[in-house]
Design an enzyme around this catalytic site. Sequence first.
Site, short mmCIF file in Angstrom:
data_model
loop_
_atom_site.label_atom_id
_atom_site.label_comp_id
_atom_site.label_asym_id
_atom_site.label_seq_id
_atom_site.Cartn_x
_atom_site.Cartn_y
_atom_site.Cartn_z
N GLU A 185 0.85 -1.19 0.00
CA GLU A 185 0.00 0.00 0.00
C GLU A 185 0.89 1.25 0.00
OE1 GLU A 185 -4.05 -1.63 2.00
OE2 GLU A 185 -2.59 -0.89 3.42
N CYS A 189 6.73 -6.56 7.56
CA CYS A 189 7.86 -6.01 8.30
C CYS A 189 8.27 -7.03 9.35
CB CYS A 189 7.49 -4.69 8.97
SG CYS A 189 8.86 -3.93 9.87
N CYS A 247 6.57 -4.37 15.79
CA CYS A 247 6.18 -3.39 16.81
C CYS A 247 4.72 -3.67 17.18
CB CYS A 247 6.35 -1.97 16.29
SG CYS A 247 8.05 -1.61 15.83
N CYS A 292 1.60 -1.61 15.58
CA CYS A 292 1.61 -1.36 14.13
C CYS A 292 1.02 -2.55 13.39
CB CYS A 292 3.05 -1.11 13.68
SG CYS A 292 3.23 -1.05 11.89
N GLU A 339 10.36 -1.70 7.13
CA GLU A 339 11.46 -0.96 7.78
C GLU A 339 12.49 -0.67 6.68
OE1 GLU A 339 12.61 0.55 10.61
OE2 GLU A 339 14.34 0.81 9.33
N1 SAH Z 1 9.37 1.11 9.85
C1 SAH Z 1 9.58 2.50 9.89
C2 SAH Z 1 8.70 3.28 8.94
C3 SAH Z 1 7.26 2.84 8.83
S1 SAH Z 1 6.24 3.16 10.23
C4 SAH Z 1 9.43 3.02 11.31
O1 SAH Z 1 8.96 2.27 12.16
O2 SAH Z 1 9.82 4.14 11.57
C5 SAH Z 1 6.09 4.93 10.18
C6 SAH Z 1 5.68 5.55 11.48
O3 SAH Z 1 4.36 5.13 11.87
C7 SAH Z 1 6.60 5.18 12.65
O4 SAH Z 1 6.97 6.33 13.34
C8 SAH Z 1 5.71 4.32 13.51
O5 SAH Z 1 6.10 4.41 14.86
C9 SAH Z 1 4.35 4.89 13.24
N2 SAH Z 1 3.23 4.00 13.55
C10 SAH Z 1 3.19 2.66 13.46
N3 SAH Z 1 1.98 2.21 13.83
C11 SAH Z 1 1.24 3.28 14.17
C12 SAH Z 1 -0.13 3.46 14.62
N4 SAH Z 1 -0.95 2.42 14.76
N5 SAH Z 1 -0.55 4.70 14.86
C13 SAH Z 1 0.26 5.77 14.65
N6 SAH Z 1 1.53 5.66 14.22
C14 SAH Z 1 2.02 4.43 13.98
FE1 SF4 Z 2 7.84 -2.25 11.07
FE2 SF4 Z 2 7.82 0.41 11.44
FE3 SF4 Z 2 5.59 -1.06 11.82
FE4 SF4 Z 2 7.63 -1.27 13.52
S1 SF4 Z 2 6.37 0.58 13.16
S2 SF4 Z 2 6.46 -2.98 12.66
S3 SF4 Z 2 9.37 -1.04 12.17
S4 SF4 Z 2 6.65 -0.75 9.90
#
Ligand code: SAH
Ligand code: SF4
Length: 346
Positions: free
Chosen positions: A92, A112, A116, A119, A162
């Site tokens: 996406e 990924c 986390c 996410c 990531e």
């Molecule tokens: N993997 C990388 C980039 C993709 S995520 C990273 O983790 O930085 C991009 C951003 O979205 C990151 O800052 C992450 O912490 C945030 N993010 C992930 N899940 C989220 C959610 N459910 N609500 C708000 N932000 C979120």
């Molecule tokens: Fe991957 Fe970024 Fe989501 Fe963490 S927040 S699972 S590093 S995409």
Amino acid sequence: MDVPNLFGLERSGLEAFFVERGAPRFHGSQAYRWMYARRVLDPRLWTDLSKALRETLASEARVDRGTIVGRAEAADGTVKYRIDLPGGGTVESVFMLQRERVTMCISSQVGCALACDFCLTGKMGLKRHLTPGEIVGQVTLLQDDRDLGDTPFNLVFMGMGEPLHNYDGVLGAFRILTDPEGLGMSRRRITVSTSGLVPEIERLSREPARPRLAVSLNATTDAVRERLMPVNKRWPIATLLAACRAWAKTTGEPFTLEYVLLEGVNDTDADVARLEKLLRANPAKLNLIPFNAVPGWLEYKPPSRERIVAIRDRLLAKDLRVSIRWSRGADARAACGQLAILGERP
Ligand code: SAH
Ligand code: SF4
């Protein structure tokens, strides 16, 4: 028989393709300009190549940047795209428009590996890395679908995946995106967001040209960060921030910290006090991201709007640089952390 895909190759790869077929090397540069600068994907239209060569290309190669298979438009105009990749699988990408300013949020992996807890992409596990062509492909597909022409836009690697785990794919794409004969983007318009892969942050800082850096901090103590982001066990907060300071020193460029606000988890007064201290020691801009919920999948809640604003104001009052990134596109599940291709959609 599967013919090679030219889209995503850099100049040297394209040159090799022609030389292997007994054609002059310089055709590589021509093909490069047609695909990336002019976005003409049918080799039969590459008019500075001989007719015979164009026919050869049409039968012995393909130019495949992926295919848009779905669009979901949110009330605020944000559009989430689903794109089938040339190498298989789906990602996406998100198109955002804010007061004339266009931002694209693109994916670097299918899924990924970092898992986390807040996410949705993290729930997929890692399926595979994207190739440079699959990354650049998302960009030019959105450019053409939105009729952007040559309108400048910002690019954030904040979609699925990531980016620094797919270092070569992302760097390959970055070179095509910033090459004056490629997409010709300013590198300052491209931001890589990472969950904090320390060796790759260091490696990126030593590249001759690099994107901007954003680091997802998301907690002020190792205990909490470890729970939210397993990567913290490998590179805890102090190590990560040391790498960020080294980045600033080596590159002469600032970095941004991102902080997803989770009610009752990382939004307490004690957290704000620690953030204040941390920002004093690490001159970064802080982006507060209210958590975007995905009911049934993610067990967190965002703080109230008042609480979010209060946290920002408290930090602003201390002269720190902080802003809130109000989520965009949440009703199309296009906001941060809501991107995923799940077997069964929640
Ligand atoms: N993997 C990388 C980039 C993709 S995520 C990273 O983790 O930085 C991009 C951003 O979205 C990151 O800052 C992450 O912490 C945030 N993010 C992930 N899940 C989220 C959610 N459910 N609500 C708000 N932000 C979120
Ligand atoms: Fe991957 Fe970024 Fe989501 Fe963490 S927040 S699972 S590093 S995409």
